[in-house]
Design a protein around this motif. Structure first.
Motif, PDB file in Angstrom:
ATOM      1  N   ALA A 125       0.813  -1.218   0.000  1.00 17.88           N
ATOM      2  CA  ALA A 125       0.000   0.000   0.000  1.00 17.88           C
ATOM      3  C   ALA A 125       0.848   1.269   0.000  1.00 17.88           C
ATOM      4  N   ASN A 126       1.882   1.308   0.811  1.00 17.73           N
ATOM      5  CA  ASN A 126       2.696   2.531   0.915  1.00 17.73           C
ATOM      6  C   ASN A 126       3.563   2.773  -0.314  1.00 17.73           C
ATOM      7  N   ASN A 127       3.735   1.766  -1.156  1.00 16.78           N
ATOM      8  CA  ASN A 127       4.623   1.891  -2.305  1.00 16.78           C
ATOM      9  C   ASN A 127       3.891   2.051  -3.633  1.00 16.78           C
ATOM     10  N   CYS A 128       2.587   1.925  -3.619  1.00 18.17           N
ATOM     11  CA  CYS A 128       1.850   1.868  -4.889  1.00 18.17           C
ATOM     12  C   CYS A 128       0.798   2.964  -5.016  1.00 18.17           C
ATOM     13  N   GLY A 129       1.105   4.157  -4.566  1.00 16.25           N
ATOM     14  CA  GLY A 129       0.193   5.280  -4.721  1.00 16.25           C
ATOM     15  C   GLY A 129       0.961   6.582  -4.678  1.00 16.25           C
ATOM     16  N   ASN A 130       0.432   7.622  -5.341  1.00 14.64           N
ATOM     17  CA  ASN A 130       1.124   8.907  -5.374  1.00 14.64           C
ATOM     18  C   ASN A 130       0.738   9.805  -4.211  1.00 14.64           C
ATOM     19  N   THR A 131      -0.482   9.669  -3.729  1.00 10.49           N
ATOM     20  CA  THR A 131      -0.955  10.492  -2.620  1.00 10.49           C
ATOM     21  C   THR A 131      -1.318   9.593  -1.453  1.00 10.49           C
ATOM     22  N   ALA A 132      -1.519  10.230  -0.297  1.00  9.85           N
ATOM     23  CA  ALA A 132      -1.908   9.458   0.891  1.00  9.85           C
ATOM     24  C   ALA A 132      -3.238   8.748   0.658  1.00  9.85           C
ATOM     25  N   PHE A 133      -4.178   9.427  -0.038  1.00 10.41           N
ATOM     26  CA  PHE A 133      -5.487   8.830  -0.323  1.00 10.41           C
ATOM     27  C   PHE A 133      -5.325   7.614  -1.222  1.00 10.41           C
ATOM     28  N   GLU A 134      -4.522   7.739  -2.282  1.00  7.55           N
ATOM     29  CA  GLU A 134      -4.328   6.627  -3.215  1.00  7.55           C
ATOM     30  C   GLU A 134      -3.664   5.437  -2.530  1.00  7.55           C
ATOM     31  N   LYS A 135      -2.709   5.718  -1.652  1.00  4.76           N
ATOM     32  CA  LYS A 135      -2.040   4.627  -0.942  1.00  4.76           C
ATOM     33  C   LYS A 135      -3.022   3.862  -0.062  1.00  4.76           C
ATOM     34  N   ARG A 136      -3.893   4.587   0.621  1.00  5.97           N
ATOM     35  CA  ARG A 136      -4.886   3.914   1.470  1.00  5.97           C
ATOM     36  C   ARG A 136      -5.959   3.218   0.621  1.00  5.97           C
ATOM     37  N   ARG A 196     -10.542  -2.995   4.948  1.00  2.00           N
ATOM     38  CA  ARG A 196     -11.485  -1.892   4.710  1.00  2.00           C
ATOM     39  C   ARG A 196     -11.367  -0.834   5.808  1.00  2.00           C
ATOM     40  N   GLY A 197     -11.005  -1.294   7.006  1.00  2.00           N
ATOM     41  CA  GLY A 197     -10.805  -0.337   8.095  1.00  2.00           C
ATOM     42  C   GLY A 197      -9.608   0.575   7.858  1.00  2.00           C
ATOM     43  N   ARG A 198      -8.630   0.112   7.072  1.00  2.00           N
ATOM     44  CA  ARG A 198      -7.446   0.931   6.765  1.00  2.00           C
ATOM     45  C   ARG A 198      -7.657   1.808   5.536  1.00  2.00           C
ATOM     46  N   ALA A 199      -8.682   1.505   4.744  1.00  2.00           N
ATOM     47  CA  ALA A 199      -8.968   2.280   3.543  1.00  2.00           C
ATOM     48  C   ALA A 199      -9.594   3.622   3.932  1.00  2.00           C
ATOM     49  N   PRO A 200      -9.642   4.579   3.004  1.00  2.00           N
ATOM     50  CA  PRO A 200     -10.276   5.865   3.311  1.00  2.00           C
ATOM     51  C   PRO A 200     -11.714   5.677   3.792  1.00  2.00           C
ATOM     52  N   GLN A 201     -12.090   6.476   4.771  1.00  2.00           N
ATOM     53  CA  GLN A 201     -13.438   6.398   5.315  1.00  2.00           C
ATOM     54  C   GLN A 201     -14.315   7.488   4.687  1.00  2.00           C
ATOM     55  N   ARG A 202     -15.570   7.559   5.101  1.00  2.80           N
ATOM     56  CA  ARG A 202     -16.530   8.485   4.482  1.00  2.80           C
ATOM     57  C   ARG A 202     -16.030   9.932   4.498  1.00  2.80           C
ATOM     58  N   ALA A 203     -15.484  10.324   5.644  1.00  2.00           N
ATOM     59  CA  ALA A 203     -15.015  11.715   5.752  1.00  2.00           C
ATOM     60  C   ALA A 203     -13.865  11.988   4.787  1.00  2.00           C
ATOM     61  N   ASP A 204     -12.980  11.001   4.641  1.00  2.00           N
ATOM     62  CA  ASP A 204     -11.852  11.169   3.723  1.00  2.00           C
ATOM     63  C   ASP A 204     -12.344  11.280   2.276  1.00  2.00           C
ATOM     64  N   ILE A 205     -13.298  10.421   1.915  1.00  2.00           N
ATOM     65  CA  ILE A 205     -13.831  10.425   0.548  1.00  2.00           C
ATOM     66  C   ILE A 205     -14.507  11.760   0.248  1.00  2.00           C
ATOM     67  N   PHE A 206     -15.291  12.252   1.217  1.00  4.02           N
ATOM     68  CA  PHE A 206     -15.994  13.520   1.042  1.00  4.02           C
ATOM     69  C   PHE A 206     -15.012  14.681   0.920  1.00  4.02           C
ATOM     70  N   GLU A 255     -11.906  14.649  -0.052  1.00  2.00           N
ATOM     71  CA  GLU A 255     -11.122  14.606  -1.287  1.00  2.00           C
ATOM     72  C   GLU A 255     -11.996  14.640  -2.544  1.00  2.00           C
ATOM     73  N   ASP A 256     -13.346  14.639  -2.320  1.00  2.00           N
ATOM     74  CA  ASP A 256     -14.296  14.633  -3.436  1.00  2.00           C
ATOM     75  C   ASP A 256     -13.973  13.498  -4.417  1.00  2.00           C
ATOM     76  N   MET A 257     -13.898  12.265  -3.888  1.00  2.68           N
ATOM     77  CA  MET A 257     -13.483  11.119  -4.698  1.00  2.68           C
ATOM     78  C   MET A 257     -14.588  10.080  -4.909  1.00  2.68           C
ATOM     79  N   ILE A 272      -9.570   4.751  -9.284  1.00  5.49           N
ATOM     80  CA  ILE A 272      -8.153   5.017  -9.031  1.00  5.49           C
ATOM     81  C   ILE A 272      -7.335   3.901  -9.675  1.00  5.49           C
ATOM     82  N   ASN A 273      -6.402   4.293 -10.508  1.00  4.92           N
ATOM     83  CA  ASN A 273      -5.492   3.323 -11.113  1.00  4.92           C
ATOM     84  C   ASN A 273      -4.282   3.147 -10.211  1.00  4.92           C
ATOM     85  N   ILE A 274      -4.041   1.919  -9.811  1.00  2.00           N
ATOM     86  CA  ILE A 274      -2.945   1.618  -8.881  1.00  2.00           C
ATOM     87  C   ILE A 274      -1.724   1.180  -9.684  1.00  2.00           C
ATOM     88  N   GLY A 275      -0.618   1.829  -9.408  1.00  2.00           N
ATOM     89  CA  GLY A 275       0.586   1.553 -10.173  1.00  2.00           C
ATOM     90  C   GLY A 275       1.428   0.441  -9.597  1.00  2.00           C
TER      91      GLY A 275
END
Length: 456
Positions: free
Chosen positions: A379-390, A422-432, A434-436, A441-444
């Motif tokens: 997770a920490n190596n395959c995203g550009n932003t904190a949101f993408e990593k989570r 799922r508990g480590r993934a972005p939660q409702r507040a994070d999604i709201f 970041e307007d996501m 999201i394409n994971i690299g």
């Protein structure tokens, strides 16, 4: 005189025809009343008429036996204990009558399996007679056996072995046959389930027919898992190394030139991890000398691995996978290869091997779980932003959930793992924030997959 004789014979024939027509009409009338009552589930009224049809009009229609089976099963469910045996005997007789009168409209294997199960369920005959009924039915049409029948077939053999009427070798041979059939059915079901899961995960709506199939697949997979667990429990300590080693050691010198025997022994010792005993080395080397095969290559890979020679072990395992024709065994080999690669941090290569394992055995839920774990670790190596990593954890959770669905035996672990991810993934507040919501999201990096952000 001749004219009188001809007239007499004509009268007899006409009379016989009239009687036959009358009999056919009586059969039709009785059948109409019986079938109408049976269709309405008025079994008390239908039963005596069904019995009359069986006795007086046995070849009138296969429907007589179809409704007769339903009625007798209903009566068996409701009857007091003292009446069940007679009803069960009549059910067996009905099955036999159907086989006799309507062979072309009857799946003989299924009916013979039903006869065997009825004899066992209601204690008709001896254990030996019950087992022989299953054995005959299985050898005629093993595809007709459901999970319950497969378990009973194996259970009865173990009971006979406990009574000294069958050998330990008989038990092992039957175990191999029954579990192979279970895994075949399990894989076919898991393959169908996987296709529907993929359709769901792609955001496509399942039809009502597909929803029913999906539910049926999941119910059946749980049944297969439960039966396999029960069979392994019944086998118990009979299949441990303490029993296997002396059983095969005494025959090795006489059998070391018998390729089929060496294959069976090699496979069983390998499956039970009896790989540290000298017998395993002797069997593996003898087999590889006589006939280099998937089995012998796999065993030599285990030996190399136990000695710490990982590169040699991987070489043998690859050879074994390429040679192996049994999809279940091939899946096990690919899974072992994948684990070795995963332990070395070679996640992309490991995923390829886990996927090969799943191609060979679609119900191999542990392979999905391992892929989920590798994705989560990255997770920490395959995203550009904190949101993408989570967000990577959503993908890991999807793989973990799929593991439990195709393999109910690990559903508890798989569901707990999915929930944790799922508990480590972005939660409702994070999604709201970041307007996501609803975006993809394409994971690299080595993952190379995409994940859809849940809608709020």
């Amino acid at each position: 005189m001749k004219t009188k004789i001809i007239l007499f014979l004509s009268g007899v024939l006409l009379g016989t025809g009239a009687l036959q027509a009358q009999d056919n009409q009586e059969c039709a009338t009785t059948a109409s009343l019986a079938y109408s009552d049976a269709k309405a589930k008025n079994y008390d009224a239908a039963f005596p008429r069904i019995q009359t049809l069986r006795k007086d009009c046995p070849t009138y229609s296969v429907v007589t036996y179809q409704y007769g089976e339903r009625i007798l099963k209903d009566k068996l469910d409701k009857a007091p204990e003292g009446e069940k045996k007679a009803l069960a005997q009549d059910l067996v007789k009905l099955y036999q009558e159907r086989l006799q009168h309507f062979p072309e409209k009857t799946k003989a294997g299924e009916v013979k399996a039903d006869i065997a199960q009825t004899k066992y369920d209601y204690k008709l005959g001896t254990t030996q007679e019950q087992f022989e009924a299953f054995d005959k039915a299985f050898k005629e049409d093993k595809d007709a056996f459901n999970p319950k029948s497969l378990y009973t077939y194996f259970y009865l053999l173990v009971e006979l072995q406990d009574a000294g009427e069958k050998t330990l070798q008989d038990v092992f041979d039957n175990y191999d046959t029954v579990t192979a059939k279970l895994e075949e059915q399990e894989n076919e079901t898991a393959e169908g389930l996987a296709k529907l899961i993929e359709k769901q995960e792609a955001g496509e709506k399942l039809t009502s027919k597909e929803e029913k199939r999906l539910n049926a697949y999941e119910v059946n997979l749980k049944a297969y898992s439960a039966v396999k667990g029960s069979i392994n429990a019944k086998l118990g300590q009979r299949a441990d190394c303490d029993n296997l080693i002396p059983l095969y050691s005494k025959d090795f010198d006489a059998k070391k030139g018998d390729t089929d025997w060496l294959k069976r022994v090699n496979s069983r010792l390998s499956a039970k991890d009896c790989t540290e005993d000298p017998l395993f080395v002797k069997v593996s080397e003898a087999l590889h000398k006589l006939e280099p095969s998937a089995s012998s290559a796999y065993s030599l890979g285990q030996l190399a691995e136990s000695k710490g020679n990982q590169s040699k072990a991987m070489e043998y395992y690859n050879q074994a996978a390429e040679l192996q024709k049994d999809p279940s065994v091939r899946a096990t080999i690919y899974y072992r290869l994948a684990n070795n690669m995963k332990d070395k941090g070679q996640f992309s290569q490991a995923r390829t091997m886990y996927r090969k394992a799943l191609q060979s055995r679609p119900s191999y839920g542990r392979a999905y779980l391992q892929i989920a774990n590798m994705i989560a670790q990255s997770a920490n190596n395959c995203g550009n932003t904190a949101f993408e990593k989570r967000a990577v954890y959503w993908l890991a959770a999807d793989y973990a959930s799929r593991a439990g669905r195709v393999d109910p035996s690990i559903s508890s672990t798989a569901n707990e793992t999915a929930a944790a991810y799922r508990g480590r993934a972005p939660q409702r507040a994070d999604i709201f924030q970041e307007d996501m919501q609803g975006k993809t999201i394409n994971i690299g990096c080595w993952i190379g997959e995409s994940v859809r952000v849940p809608n709020l």
